[in-house]
Design an enzyme around this catalytic site. Structure first.
Site, PDB file in Angstrom:
ATOM      1  N   ALA A 110       0.149 -84.849  65.660  1.00  0.00           N
ATOM      2  CA  ALA A 110       0.704 -85.042  64.317  1.00  0.00           C
ATOM      3  C   ALA A 110      -0.318 -85.818  63.479  1.00  0.00           C
ATOM      4  O   ALA A 110      -1.212 -86.472  64.020  1.00  0.00           O
ATOM      5  CB  ALA A 110       2.033 -85.789  64.369  1.00  0.00           C
ATOM      6  N   PHE A 111      -0.156 -85.751  62.150  1.00  0.00           N
ATOM      7  CA  PHE A 111      -1.174 -86.364  61.280  1.00  0.00           C
ATOM      8  C   PHE A 111      -1.259 -87.867  61.476  1.00  0.00           C
ATOM      9  O   PHE A 111      -2.246 -88.497  61.122  1.00  0.00           O
ATOM     10  CB  PHE A 111      -0.894 -86.032  59.806  1.00  0.00           C
ATOM     11  N   LYS A 112      -0.217 -88.454  62.060  1.00  0.00           N
ATOM     12  CA  LYS A 112      -0.218 -89.910  62.217  1.00  0.00           C
ATOM     13  C   LYS A 112      -1.363 -90.395  63.102  1.00  0.00           C
ATOM     14  O   LYS A 112      -1.748 -91.553  63.028  1.00  0.00           O
ATOM     15  CB  LYS A 112       1.136 -90.371  62.741  1.00  0.00           C
ATOM     16  N   ASP A 113      -1.931 -89.501  63.920  1.00  0.00           N
ATOM     17  CA  ASP A 113      -3.080 -89.895  64.736  1.00  0.00           C
ATOM     18  C   ASP A 113      -4.276 -90.308  63.872  1.00  0.00           C
ATOM     19  O   ASP A 113      -5.080 -91.138  64.295  1.00  0.00           O
ATOM     20  CB  ASP A 113      -3.512 -88.731  65.643  1.00  0.00           C
ATOM     21  N   MET A 116      -3.414 -93.923  63.091  1.00  0.00           N
ATOM     22  CA  MET A 116      -3.117 -94.768  64.235  1.00  0.00           C
ATOM     23  C   MET A 116      -4.328 -94.922  65.147  1.00  0.00           C
ATOM     24  O   MET A 116      -4.601 -96.011  65.648  1.00  0.00           O
ATOM     25  CB  MET A 116      -1.940 -94.157  64.983  1.00  0.00           C
TER      26      MET A 116
END
Ligand SMILES: *Cc1c(COP(=O)(O)O)cnc(C)c1O
Length: 466
Positions: A110-113, A116
């Site tokens: 997911a784009f949150k990587d 993060m």
């Protein structure tokens, strides 16, 4: 570079303290006191360079003295080394004038990587230097928690506790949180829904004695460093499509408003963005607010795009702060009203300011499924439900500027919804094909702050004091 609170009543901090603090003590969110601007020549020079080099040039002005240039370059390189695509954020064409920005090639799909993985590195470097240890506590509806655990697993100086609603995350999401074996990772299943988890985390941050004692740190989407990391791909995508010589539009599947707010920072830095389109599912508070000027919370309706099932969109406060010309008192008043009555009205001037940059659209569950099926048929591209919400809204906003829709997750992260829509079960990428064989480890707790705090003290080896 100094950072100030959106509510104007917390001390200004430098980048490092802003990153480690998360939420400001007046309840506000940190924003840069001023936004650095890149010249058209500097933007044009981003064409053709690596994602990592672009990331360095775009983020460098925001980090002040926190890291040297060499340190910062090395941290960026380490952050993106585990991505499964050399371009990191590749662009694909869907139709004439419509492009898909694939943000799902990171370790948890997911784009949150993007954010993060970088803040894992930044935390590690800052804490190593100061010899401090922090306790990260976060609530997740699935994607944030898996990205946080993946970013912080095995790092020295950090314990990471992730609260997720028991039985309400997808199996892939749960396994990404429960299979890392490192002792600093603590996956906690809470009996309740996402709001229960988020309320527990907020209460712990507001318990200042506890917060200071365990050195609580937050990595949820209000952390400024996360917003900053997301600014980069707006630049790389726009430059690939002709910026700064022509404007580019973006459509962003939106929940907490972190991803799309990063686009507004790119615009403020000088990137010619024609408009930013907010794409919502049936939880459409932002779409209604932009239309009517009234921000009114309602009950959350579960959807097949669960990472956008949000009513209070935390980062919208940052957009309001910009729309109100940096007036922290006015923003604080709106937030007090929201807390007291579940609604507030945006002033006419601020609403006009928001509408200059943002447009919006809402997509029903049936439209989301139909868009997954149709896009597969027409283009061969299998979308996750969140990305499908984006594509559907973008199609209604195509214009002279090329449109980029952000694909926020890999379809294999939501296999049941994708299979129901397109009759095709998406496979996990080969590098994580054994996810379903790895042993799981988690703790289940009731909605009980005292029990949770006792568990945290125990796990980090501290005595719970009276
Ligand atoms: C988190 C998430 C979103 C929403 O992003 P915000 O920054 O909260 O607006 C959209 N899609 C996916 C797949 C997500 O994980």
């Amino acid at each position: 570079m100094q950072y100030i609170s959106t509510r104007g009543a917390a001390p200004a901090l430098d980048f490092e303290a802003t990153m480690l603090t998360g939420l400001a003590r007046d309840g506000g969110l940190y924003v840069p006191a001023e936004i650095p601007v890149l010249t058209p020549a500097e933007i044009a020079a981003l064409a053709g360079i690596s994602y990592e080099d672009a990331a360095f040039r775009i983020m460098r002005p925001f980090i002040g003295e926190t890291f040297t240039d060499d340190e910062f370059r090395a941290l960026i390189a380490a952050a993106y080394a585990g991505f499964g695509h050399p371009a990191r954020a590749p662009l694909k064409q869907l139709a004439p004038g419509h492009f898909l920005l694939e943000l799902f090639h990171g370790p948890t799909l997911a784009f949150k990587d993007f954010a993060m993985q970088l803040i894992g590195q930044l935390f590690q470097a800052a804490l190593k230097r100061s010899g401090q240890r922090v306790t990260i506590v976060g609530a997740t509806s699935g994607d944030t928690g898996s990205a946080a655990i993946e970013a912080f697993r095995g790092l020295d100086n950090v314990d990471v506790f992730i609260l997720f609603p028991y039985g309400r995350v997808s199996e892939v999401q749960r396994r990404q949180m429960t299979t890392p074996a490192e002792p600093n990772v603590h996956a906690i299943a809470i009996d309740g829904d996402f709001d229960t988890c988020q309320a527990l985390v907020k209460d712990m941050f507001n318990d200042f004695a506890f917060r200071d004692r365990v050195r609580l740190a937050g990595v949820n989407s209000i952390n400024w460093a996360r917003v900053l990391a997301q600014v980069v791909y707006y630049f790389t995508a726009a430059v690939a499509l002709g910026a700064p010589h022509r404007p580019v539009a973006f459509t962003v599947p939106t929940g907490n408003f972190g991803d799309i707010f990063a686009g507004s920072i790119a615009a403020a830095m000088g990137l010619p963005i024609a408009h930013l389109v907010i794409a919502t599912n049936q939880n459409d508070i932002l779409h209604r607010c932009l239309g009517t000027g009234v921000y009114q919370t309602e009950a959350v309706l579960p959807s097949i795009s669960p990472s956008m099932d949000i009513q209070v969109s935390s980062n919208f406060e940052r957009a309001l702060h910009r729309a109100y010309g940096g007036d922290g008192r006015a923003v604080g008043q709106l937030m007090d009203e929201l807390k007291a009555s579940g609604r507030f009205a945006v002033s006419q001037g601020a609403l006009e300011g928001l509408r200059e940059l943002y447009a919006s659209g809402r997509v029903s569950e049936d439209e989301t499924s139909a868009t997954i099926a149709r896009t597969l048929r027409e283009t061969g591209e299998l979308l996750c439900p969140h990305s499908a919400v984006g594509v559907k809204v973008a199609e209604a906003h195509l214009g002279a500027a090329p449109m980029v829709t952000l694909a926020t997750a890999h379809p294999a992260k939501f296999p049941d919804a994708v299979e129901a829509a397109a009759d095709l079960r998406p496979a996990l990428p080969p590098r994580m094909a054994d996810l379903f064989e790895r042993p799981e480890r988690m703790t289940r707790l009731p909605d009980d702050r005292a029990a949770l705090q006792a568990l945290i003290f125990d796990r980090i080896g501290m005595e719970a004091s009276a």
